[in-house]
Write a protein that holds these residues in place. Structure first.
Motif, PDB file in Angstrom:
ATOM      1  N   THR A  31     -19.653  35.209 -23.477  1.00 33.95           N
ATOM      2  CA  THR A  31     -18.613  36.117 -22.975  1.00 33.95           C
ATOM      3  C   THR A  31     -17.220  35.617 -23.318  1.00 33.95           C
ATOM      4  O   THR A  31     -16.249  36.377 -23.226  1.00 33.95           O
ATOM      5  N   GLN A  32     -17.102  34.347 -23.705  1.00 31.69           N
ATOM      6  CA  GLN A  32     -15.790  33.771 -23.993  1.00 31.69           C
ATOM      7  C   GLN A  32     -15.368  33.942 -25.444  1.00 31.69           C
ATOM      8  O   GLN A  32     -14.306  33.471 -25.840  1.00 31.69           O
ATOM      9  N   ARG A  33     -16.186  34.613 -26.253  1.00 29.46           N
ATOM     10  CA  ARG A  33     -15.849  34.775 -27.676  1.00 29.46           C
ATOM     11  C   ARG A  33     -14.784  35.843 -27.909  1.00 29.46           C
ATOM     12  O   ARG A  33     -14.294  35.983 -29.017  1.00 29.46           O
ATOM     13  N   GLU A  76      -4.379  13.459 -38.000  1.00 35.63           N
ATOM     14  CA  GLU A  76      -4.215  14.309 -36.830  1.00 35.63           C
ATOM     15  C   GLU A  76      -4.259  15.770 -37.243  1.00 35.63           C
ATOM     16  O   GLU A  76      -3.762  16.146 -38.307  1.00 35.63           O
ATOM     17  N   GLY A  77      -4.866  16.595 -36.372  1.00 37.73           N
ATOM     18  CA  GLY A  77      -4.887  18.028 -36.611  1.00 37.73           C
ATOM     19  C   GLY A  77      -4.388  18.769 -35.391  1.00 37.73           C
ATOM     20  O   GLY A  77      -3.945  18.148 -34.411  1.00 37.73           O
ATOM     21  N   GLU A  78      -4.454  20.085 -35.433  1.00 39.69           N
ATOM     22  CA  GLU A  78      -4.005  20.913 -34.322  1.00 39.69           C
ATOM     23  C   GLU A  78      -5.214  21.453 -33.561  1.00 39.69           C
ATOM     24  O   GLU A  78      -6.210  21.861 -34.169  1.00 39.69           O
ATOM     25  N   ASP A  79      -5.106  21.453 -32.254  1.00 40.45           N
ATOM     26  CA  ASP A  79      -6.183  21.942 -31.389  1.00 40.45           C
ATOM     27  C   ASP A  79      -6.231  23.473 -31.453  1.00 40.45           C
ATOM     28  O   ASP A  79      -5.339  24.158 -30.956  1.00 40.45           O
ATOM     29  N   ILE A  80      -7.277  24.014 -32.066  1.00 43.00           N
ATOM     30  CA  ILE A  80      -7.459  25.471 -32.155  1.00 43.00           C
ATOM     31  C   ILE A  80      -8.799  25.857 -31.513  1.00 43.00           C
ATOM     32  O   ILE A  80      -9.461  26.798 -31.949  1.00 43.00           O
ATOM     33  N   THR A  81      -9.175  25.125 -30.476  1.00 44.70           N
ATOM     34  CA  THR A  81     -10.468  25.337 -29.822  1.00 44.70           C
ATOM     35  C   THR A  81     -10.657  26.784 -29.385  1.00 44.70           C
ATOM     36  O   THR A  81     -11.710  27.395 -29.629  1.00 44.70           O
ATOM     37  N   ALA A  82      -9.647  27.343 -28.723  1.00 47.86           N
ATOM     38  CA  ALA A  82      -9.777  28.714 -28.196  1.00 47.86           C
ATOM     39  C   ALA A  82     -10.028  29.707 -29.324  1.00 47.86           C
ATOM     40  O   ALA A  82     -10.808  30.652 -29.166  1.00 47.86           O
ATOM     41  N   ASN A  83      -9.379  29.518 -30.453  1.00 47.55           N
ATOM     42  CA  ASN A  83      -9.571  30.433 -31.577  1.00 47.55           C
ATOM     43  C   ASN A  83     -10.942  30.263 -32.212  1.00 47.55           C
ATOM     44  O   ASN A  83     -11.595  31.235 -32.595  1.00 47.55           O
ATOM     45  N   LEU A  84     -11.398  29.016 -32.328  1.00 51.16           N
ATOM     46  CA  LEU A  84     -12.706  28.777 -32.933  1.00 51.16           C
ATOM     47  C   LEU A  84     -13.837  29.325 -32.065  1.00 51.16           C
ATOM     48  O   LEU A  84     -14.888  29.706 -32.589  1.00 51.16           O
ATOM     49  N   ARG A  85     -13.648  29.378 -30.765  1.00 51.27           N
ATOM     50  CA  ARG A  85     -14.691  29.945 -29.900  1.00 51.27           C
ATOM     51  C   ARG A  85     -14.970  31.406 -30.240  1.00 51.27           C
ATOM     52  O   ARG A  85     -16.044  31.927 -29.934  1.00 51.27           O
ATOM     53  N   THR A  86     -14.013  32.090 -30.855  1.00 50.62           N
ATOM     54  CA  THR A  86     -14.195  33.507 -31.166  1.00 50.62           C
ATOM     55  C   THR A  86     -14.987  33.731 -32.450  1.00 50.62           C
ATOM     56  O   THR A  86     -15.359  34.868 -32.750  1.00 50.62           O
ATOM     57  N   VAL A  87     -15.232  32.674 -33.235  1.00 54.11           N
ATOM     58  CA  VAL A  87     -15.973  32.820 -34.492  1.00 54.11           C
ATOM     59  C   VAL A  87     -17.449  33.014 -34.164  1.00 54.11           C
ATOM     60  O   VAL A  87     -18.100  32.115 -33.624  1.00 54.11           O
ATOM     61  N   ARG A  88     -17.983  34.181 -34.496  1.00 55.21           N
ATOM     62  CA  ARG A  88     -19.321  34.551 -34.038  1.00 55.21           C
ATOM     63  C   ARG A  88     -20.424  33.610 -34.533  1.00 55.21           C
ATOM     64  O   ARG A  88     -21.405  33.372 -33.844  1.00 55.21           O
ATOM     65  N   GLY A  89     -20.283  33.069 -35.732  1.00 50.86           N
ATOM     66  CA  GLY A  89     -21.352  32.229 -36.267  1.00 50.86           C
ATOM     67  C   GLY A  89     -21.286  30.781 -35.822  1.00 50.86           C
ATOM     68  O   GLY A  89     -22.201  30.001 -36.094  1.00 50.86           O
ATOM     69  N   LEU A  90     -20.224  30.387 -35.138  1.00 50.24           N
ATOM     70  CA  LEU A  90     -20.074  29.004 -34.682  1.00 50.24           C
ATOM     71  C   LEU A  90     -20.844  28.806 -33.384  1.00 50.24           C
ATOM     72  O   LEU A  90     -20.569  29.476 -32.387  1.00 50.24           O
TER      73      LEU A  90
END
Length: 678
Positions: A59-61, A143-157
């Motif tokens: 539900t969080q995607r 170092e990178g940037e935290d994009i966790t919330a955006n990656l959660r929306t990727v359906r195949g991940l």
């Protein structure tokens, strides 16, 4: 009484698993309605009991989390870039440098994994006890940037691993992957955006990167993002992995999307085979649904990575083979137009010659006047170009920041450059057209299409013959092709036209008279009518006489034929020159009716379902479909467990891998013919 915690966990596991089957393997086991029912049940549970909601819930995607800025995160180990090789000599030099750092007995046992180098955005994925907890960009490698919330929306991940309960989750897992967008999805997004006057993107890589760096994750959720996993960066609480091949297999078994092993990812124990494969793969990569800019060659034995180390920011245990650049910068010397076979006026850029992908490019398509306006393109501009699909050069964007003031705005000419007649633009269409049906440019290109393989398939007849015969006045309309036999003596007098060549040409023309009606309708070049539409219309009307009196309403009753296409067909048959062409085709003996339905005989393929992919030997896909359906079989576009056979030709796409994953048998034309004769 139902344990709500257990029910929520069971729903999450089922939804994550079926999402993996749908979005990664393209092999759904339940219907969309069944999936939606499970998802809605979980939503209701979480709404009534918020404490049941977890970060890995499907539900969080949908996104919706808005960041003020991206937080920096440090990677568990440096995300190294790769050295580059551009030819076989560079590859062998890399291998030789590696061998000098290893004992001879070790060097003799090396194996190599070769993977496509995806043109996307590197992402680093962290899992604790099987749950996705952090996702970051590569950044500067440290170092990178935290994009966790955006990656959660990727359906195949996967938000939790493993997707099935047949193995324990590792205590800690860090995976390196590549976020990307399929070319077809990218083009579809750009088309919709352009129609809505919204922003469009230059290429799939920029689109993927921009989509993942949205501060509002709800925007990321609307983008067709995908991801491939290709490296285990850290692993705790699970058996150690010995090889890169083992690592890819492990990731696949956990439920990560992994480029198909054995198909697009290959394992070699002979470096000469690696060099040969790299050379051959440049052409094969054109069939991939995603963009790549090369191949990555890795030593397979993971234990050697630490021993070999790295130089600068480049590991010694891998290198990237880069193919010639697909996108380059050059100057627009002029903008001109040509006339298409349907009379469309097509602008193109005359370029300062430049090498793109190993080919010298002098011209590039500009699609239409609106496209030029959208690019704000001017004569004299510096532009970025690429070979679309590795074939057709295309202008991607102008570079106004490089202008010096000498550039000129271009406008569409008022008259056809070939016949001098006025051109016009139909309301609601982007293209301009030459209204003169006798325009020589239209006739030449119309003949070229008429004789082509997908139309009347007249062997030995191409654009050069079309230009010559129109120039000499031998052909004045499409039907004139079937009257060339009356000019046999004149044909024989032409340079390069001997007895055998003329005989073969006339024989091929004669044979084409028996092509099916659908092929003829396609060959006529009616605007908007392609092979499928022509076959549909032919099947419905049966005889061309019926089309002479058909109305827009008559045609619109056919499934797949809308009012625009119907209007185009009615308009074509309403013009007197076109009706004369039909009468001349009839007089020449060209078939103008569909074949009468054959008596129902043996149906050796009854009950069998086929999917067709690749280039078939000796027949087109449409012809193969007709063979199968005529023998009682069914042809579908998508592979599932219910598919009986995949009919496989040369240069297949992803359907071959999917068939293998589902256990669907593959056959060639020889096997199909044996089934037909059974």
């Amino acid at each position: 009484m139902i344990d709500l915690t257990q029910r929520a966990a069971a729903l999450r596991q089922a939804l994550n698993y079926h999402g993996y089957l749908y979005h990664v393997l393209d092999a759904p086991q339940i219907s969309d309605a069944e999936y939606d029912a499970l998802l809605n049940e979980l939503r209701r549970l979480e709404a009534d009991h918020p404490e049941l909601q977890t970060p890995d819930s499907p539900t969080q995607r949908v996104g919706g989390w808005v960041a003020e800025r991206f937080v920096k995160v440090r990677h568990p180990q440096p995300m190294l870039s790769l050295s580059n090789a551009f030819n076989a000599g560079d590859l062998r030099a890399w291998r030789d440098r590696t061998l000098r750092l290893l004992p001879p007995e070790v060097g003799q046992t090396l194996t190599y994994v070769v993977e496509p180098k995806i043109d996307g955005l590197t992402v680093v994925l962290h899992y604790d006890n099987g749950r996705f907890v952090l996702g970051a960009t590569r950044g500067d490698g440290l170092e990178g940037e935290d994009i966790t919330a955006n990656l959660r929306t990727v359906r195949g991940l996967p938000l939790t691993v493993p997707l099935t309960g047949d193995r324990p989750a590792p205590a800690r897992l860090v995976v390196r992957g590549e976020a990307y967008v399929n070319v077809a999805d990218f083009q579809r997004f750009n088309q919709l955006s352009a129609a809505q006057e919204a922003r469009t993107y230059a290429n799939p890589r920029n689109f993927a990167a921009g989509s993942l760096r949205q501060l509002d994750s709800a925007i990321s959720a609307q983008r067709p993002l995908r991801v491939w996993a290709y490296q285990v960066v850290a692993l705790e609480g699970a058996p150690a992995l010995a090889t890169q091949w083992d690592a890819l297999t492990y990731l696949r078994d956990l439920g990560f999307p992994v480029i198909p092993l054995g198909e697009h990812v290959r394992l070699f124990d002979d470096f000469d085979q690696v060099v040969d494969y790299v050379a051959a793969w440049e052409e094969q990569r054109q069939a991939l649904p995603y963009e790549t800019d090369g191949l990555v060659i890795k030593i397979n034995q993971l234990a050697l990575y630490e021993e070999l180390g790295f130089v600068g920011k480049e590991p010694r245990w891998a290198t990237a083979y880069k193919y010639p650049a697909r996108e380059v910068i050059t100057r627009v010397l002029d903008i001109q137009v040509n006339v298409g076979r349907t009379g469309s006026i097509n602008p193109f850029a005359v370029l300062e010659p430049v090498a793109v992908g190993g080919v010298i490019v002098r011209n590039a398509t500009l699609h239409n006047a609106d496209y030029i306006a959208e690019l704000d393109l001017r004569i004299g501009d510096r532009v970025a170009i690429k070979r679309a699909g590795e074939v057709i050069p295309q202008v991607l964007r102008s570079l106004p920041e490089l202008r010096d003031g000498a550039e000129r705005v271009w406008t569409m000419p008022e008259k056809c450059p070939v016949c001098g007649e006025p051109i016009q633009r139909t309301a609601g269409e982007v293209a301009y057209y030459c209204v003169n049906s006798a325009c020589p440019a239209q006739l030449v290109r119309g003949i070229e299409h008429f004789v082509s393989r997908g139309a009347m398939d007249i062997e030995g007849f191409g654009i050069r013959q079309a230009e010559l015969f129109v120039q000499l006045g031998f052909i004045t309309d499409l039907a004139g092709i079937y009257y060339l036999h009356e000019r046999k003596a004149e044909l024989l007098a032409l340079e390069g036209f001997g007895e055998k060549k003329v005989a073969n040409l006339l024989s091929a023309i004669e044979a084409s008279k028996e092509r099916p009606l659908g092929r003829l309708l396609n060959a006529l070049g009616i605007r908007g009518v392609g092979a499928v539409g022509a076959e549909t219309i032919a099947s419905h009307f049966g005889r061309i006489e019926a089309l002479l009196t058909a109305t827009v309403d008559d045609l619109s009753q056919i499934g797949g034929v809308g009012p625009v296409l119907a209007g185009s067909v009615v308009d074509w048959f309403s013009h007197a020159p076109n009706r004369r062409t039909i009468e001349r085709l009839r007089a020449a003996g060209v078939r103008l009716a569909a074949e009468a339905p054959a008596a129902v005989g043996p149906q050796p393929l009854a009950g069998l379902t086929f999917v067709i992919t690749g280039t078939l030997e000796g027949v087109s896909r449409e012809e193969a479909k007709i063979l199968i359906e005529g023998a009682g079989g069914k042809v579908t576009d998508a592979i599932s467990k219910k598919t009986s056979y995949l009919l496989l030709g040369a240069n297949p796409g992803s359907k071959a891998a999917k068939a293998a994953s589902l256990g669907v048998p593959t056959i060639g034309m020889d096997e199909l013919r044996r089934l037909l004769s059974a």
